[in-house]
Design an enzyme around this catalytic site. Structure first.
Site, PDB file in Angstrom:
ATOM      1  N   SER A 183     -37.227  -6.020 -18.537  1.00  0.00           N
ATOM      2  CA  SER A 183     -36.671  -7.374 -18.490  1.00  0.00           C
ATOM      3  C   SER A 183     -35.382  -7.347 -17.677  1.00  0.00           C
ATOM      4  CB  SER A 183     -36.347  -7.856 -19.911  1.00  0.00           C
ATOM      5  OG  SER A 183     -35.595  -9.046 -19.850  1.00  0.00           O
ATOM      6  N   ASP A 220     -33.030  -9.331 -18.132  1.00  0.00           N
ATOM      7  CA  ASP A 220     -31.936  -9.921 -18.926  1.00  0.00           C
ATOM      8  C   ASP A 220     -31.052  -8.891 -19.643  1.00  0.00           C
ATOM      9  OD1 ASP A 220     -33.208 -12.163 -18.127  1.00  0.00           O
ATOM     10  OD2 ASP A 220     -33.752 -12.895 -20.115  1.00  0.00           O
ATOM     11  N   GLY A 271     -30.626 -14.929 -17.208  1.00  0.00           N
ATOM     12  CA  GLY A 271     -30.236 -14.094 -18.344  1.00  0.00           C
ATOM     13  C   GLY A 271     -30.524 -14.765 -19.675  1.00  0.00           C
ATOM     14  N   HIS A 273     -35.119 -17.312  -8.850  1.00  0.00           N
ATOM     15  CA  HIS A 273     -36.024 -16.165  -8.952  1.00  0.00           C
ATOM     16  C   HIS A 273     -35.756 -15.065  -7.921  1.00  0.00           C
ATOM     17  CE1 HIS A 273     -37.928 -19.001 -11.597  1.00  0.00           C
ATOM     18  NE2 HIS A 273     -38.563 -17.970 -12.139  1.00  0.00           N
ATOM     19  N   GLN A 301     -33.318 -13.353  -7.990  1.00  0.00           N
ATOM     20  CA  GLN A 301     -32.752 -12.279  -8.829  1.00  0.00           C
ATOM     21  C   GLN A 301     -33.817 -11.356  -9.387  1.00  0.00           C
ATOM     22  OE1 GLN A 301     -29.718 -14.227 -11.707  1.00  0.00           O
ATOM     23  NE2 GLN A 301     -30.862 -15.878 -10.761  1.00  0.00           N
TER      24      GLN A 301
HETATM   25  O1  LIG Z   1     -39.968 -17.233 -14.457  1.00  0.00           O
HETATM   26  P1  LIG Z   1     -39.824 -18.222 -15.552  1.00  0.00           P
HETATM   27  O2  LIG Z   1     -41.059 -18.314 -16.377  1.00  0.00           O
HETATM   28  O3  LIG Z   1     -39.333 -19.522 -15.019  1.00  0.00           O
HETATM   29  O4  LIG Z   1     -38.704 -17.672 -16.571  1.00  0.00           O
HETATM   30  C1  LIG Z   1     -37.342 -17.607 -16.265  1.00  0.00           C
HETATM   31  C2  LIG Z   1     -36.713 -16.670 -17.272  1.00  0.00           C
HETATM   32  O5  LIG Z   1     -37.226 -15.389 -17.094  1.00  0.00           O
HETATM   33  C3  LIG Z   1     -36.163 -14.446 -17.043  1.00  0.00           C
HETATM   34  O6  LIG Z   1     -35.958 -14.130 -15.694  1.00  0.00           O
HETATM   35  C4  LIG Z   1     -36.577 -13.181 -17.744  1.00  0.00           C
HETATM   36  O7  LIG Z   1     -36.807 -13.480 -19.085  1.00  0.00           O
HETATM   37  P2  LIG Z   1     -37.852 -12.680 -19.940  1.00  0.00           P
HETATM   38  O8  LIG Z   1     -37.509 -11.244 -19.792  1.00  0.00           O
HETATM   39  O9  LIG Z   1     -37.705 -13.167 -21.331  1.00  0.00           O
HETATM   40  O10 LIG Z   1     -39.194 -12.998 -19.367  1.00  0.00           O
HETATM   41  C5  LIG Z   1     -34.961 -15.158 -17.633  1.00  0.00           C
HETATM   42  O11 LIG Z   1     -33.728 -14.654 -17.190  1.00  0.00           O
HETATM   43  C6  LIG Z   1     -35.231 -16.562 -17.170  1.00  0.00           C
HETATM   44  O12 LIG Z   1     -34.618 -17.493 -18.015  1.00  0.00           O
END
Ligand SMILES: O=P(O)(O)OC[C@H]1O[C@](O)(COP(=O)(O)O)[C@@H](O)[C@@H]1O
Ligand SMILES: Nc1ncnc2c1ncn2[C@@H]1O[C@H](COP(=O)(O)OP(=O)(O)O)[C@@H](O)[C@H]1O
Length: 560
Positions: free
Chosen positions: A206, A208, A251, A341, A343
């Site tokens: 992850s 985060d 995050g 994204h 990031q």
């Molecule tokens: O790609 P998505 O589904 O829009 O999700 C965005 C979320 O995924 C993340 O990048 C990673 O979160 P997870 O590890 O819980 O999947 C978070 O930082 C962000 O809020």
């Protein structure tokens, strides 16, 4: 044992390195290895196309290589070299020129060469999903059925907190799922007794860095790199226009990315969910700090807002609002940048790749999957692709080189005919005075015959140049602050002594060190006891076992 791996939830850099390491470590431990595509969704869907054979028949580059493996002994590596879907997975194509397809196949067999080179790819090549169906009991029943149908008895899940919560639920429900499948006549008595336990291991992947009990999650260091690179770019345009930038970073509910990015790239103010502003008038506090920075001559302003940031009343703090405050109260020309994204994408940094190999040293796979008891809780594992590595610590000798040449000949011989790829040998400049890089290159060229050729490249001072990573920047800031405090403390205790007989104690000359994740002061007198002064290095290096992993993951330890 049949071992399967899947990636789930938000993708993170390093997930491919996880799949590669799981497949290789599984094979080294005598397992059959399988890949589940598209996370839990793939488990729920299972395989509907049974026409595609699970293996391809490709001749070896050197037909005699098979006989020369450990004097002809059959090894699990040779039995599990490739099954034909690696290229399809890597290229992201459903179909293959020779009629092979991944359509209708979510649980596929993978061999050693099917995951070759995957450590360098970003995202996850085997696909991920946020699967609604797996959240329902019917979805998990289908997933259990599909696993048993393929005969899989161990599962590795790489994902974030959601995926691992799902894994834990699946584990705890397993006895009731298999008993339902049996009473519905979907599995036989034999399958019921064989699959009474599902071994399951979670790896935290992850960006985060939001999992408890682990200092770092796989993918978090790379995401921090991306953010830091973006800030370095923003800084130049911000300075040019003397502007303020408000940067929103990912995050979810965790401020690690925002905080570390702020420390690494020099933010003026940072908002994170864990430490909401203490006062209701945080706007005043922020403007005061930024005005002070401007007064001392800063031309640019950077405020970082974590996506989950909120005030003390749990009201979200939004980047647009912060920009308006800066514009209206301070008259700054302000802009918002939401990194989104970007990031999450891109190649994993070296640290994430190492983190993965570390977590999946073959002994860990063995411990977790081959020997662990199901009644245990779900196990969580939270901490390069050269074929050969030569270090000064281990040195080089003729026996070693002879075995290395033998390994390369066998390994190239086992490649599919006409499909050999480059392999990397890394030599430290001081590994040996006799066996130089030139000599090694010539030797491999000579021995390679028609199977392989060799070339060398020397990286030289490129290694010393470049832009510091965010981890180095954050570490530098952390260590320097602690050093300042140390100096102050010893200065004060010296001042407290009578002026004519002031004497600094030996421990006041110390080196700040990092041991595990803790900072420790080591007096210089103590440090010299652990130093190899002749070779100018530590007597013991925590990373020495890495050489063993390189040899395991390249197949050397199995093949010669
Ligand atoms: O790609 P998505 O589904 O829009 O999700 C965005 C979320 O995924 C993340 O990048 C990673 O979160 P997870 O590890 O819980 O999947 C978070 O930082 C962000 O809020
Ligand atoms: N409580 C749960 N029960 C069953 N499955 C879950 C649960 N929580 C998450 N999952 C599964 O894990 C997937 C990924 O979880 P999610 O929270 O979206 O991402 P991450 O693993 O990155 O935190 C979900 O789409 C779902 O299939």
């Amino acid at each position: 044992m049949k071992l399967a791996v899947l990636t789930s939830g938000g993708d993170s850099a390093g997930m491919n390195a996880v799949v590669r390491a799981v497949v290789k470590a599984g094979i080294l431990n005598g397992c059959e290895t399988w890949i589940v595509r598209e996370g839990y969704e793939g488990l729920v869907r299972g395989n509907t196309d049974t026409q595609i054979p699970s293996t391809i028949d490709e001749p070896f580059a050197d037909p005699s290589a098979r006989q020369r493996v450990r004097s002809g002994k059959a090894t699990n590596l040779v039995e599990n070299l490739r099954f034909g879907d690696g290229d399809l997975l890597h290229d992201g194509t459903g179909d293959h020129a020779r009629g092979r397809t991944l359509k209708g196949r979510y649980i596929v067999r993978a061999g050693w060469d099917d995951v070759r080179g995957w450590f360098a790819d970003g995202g996850t090549l085997i696909g991920t999903a946020r699967s609604k169906t797996f959240r329902s009991p019917a979805g998990r029943l289908a997933a259990a059925y599909n696993l048993i149908k393929e005969g899989i008895d161990a599962l590795v899940v790489c994902g974030g907190d959601g995926s691992l919560t799902g894994a834990d639920l699946f584990r705890s429900e397993w006895p009731s799922l298999i008993s339902t499948l049996h009473s519905e006549g979907k599995i036989t008595d034999e399958q019921l007794s064989k699959h009474g336990h599902l071994r399951i291991v979670g790896l935290v992947g992850s960006i985060d860095n939001d999992m408890s009990m682990t200092d770092l999650t796989i993918g978090a260091p790379t995401a921090l790199h991306r953010i830091c690179e973006a800030i370095d770019n923003i800084n130049s345009t911000a300075t040019s226009h003397s502007r303020a930038f408000v940067l929103e970073v990912m995050g979810r509910h965790c401020g690690w990315l925002a905080l570390l990015a702020g420390v690494s790239a020099g933010a003026d103010f940072i908002f994170i969910p864990e430490r909401p502003p203490q006062t209701d008038s945080w706007e005043d506090e922020m403007c005061e700090a930024i005005s002070m920075h401007r007064e001392v001559g800063k031309r640019k302003t950077l405020v970082i807002v974590a996506e989950g940031a909120h005030d003390s009343n749990l009201k979200p703090i939004r980047a647009d609002y912060v920009r308006d405050v800066l514009t209206e109260r301070l008259g700054l020309d302000s802009r918002v940048t939401t990194l989104g994204h970007i990031q999450r994408g891109g190649r994993p940094c070296a640290f994430d790749r190492i983190l993965v190999s570390w977590l999946f040293g073959s002994s860990v796979v063995h411990f977790s999957l081959v020997t662990c008891d199901v009644d245990d809780n779900l196990l969580l594992l939270g901490k390069t692709g050269a074929s050969l590595v030569y270090t000064p610590e281990q040195g080089m000798d003729l026996d070693m080189l002879r075995a290395d040449v033998k390994f390369l000949k066998i390994r190239y011989g086992l490649d599919a005919k006409g499909k050999s790829e480059g392999r990397l040998v890394i030599r430290n400049e001081c590994a040996s005075k006799v066996y130089t890089t030139d000599m090694l290159t010539d030797m491999f060229r000579e021995e390679g015959g028609g199977l392989f050729d060799s070339r060398y490249a020397s990286l030289g001072h490129i290694l010393q140049g470049g832009v510091p990573t965010p981890m180095d920047r954050a570490r530098a800031a952390r260590l320097s602050l602690r050093c300042m405090a140390f100096l102050e403390e010893h200065h004060q205790s010296l001042l407290a002594q009578p002026p004519k007989s002031r004497c600094a104690p030996p421990e006041s000359a110390a080196v700040i060190t990092i041991q595990g994740s803790a900072l420790k002061w080591v007096p210089v007198t103590e440090m010299v006891k652990h130093a190899d002064m002749k070779n100018r290095r530590g007597k013991e290096a925590w990373w020495e076992p890495v050489k063993g992993w390189v040899e395991a993951l390249s197949g050397r330890s199995e093949l010669v």
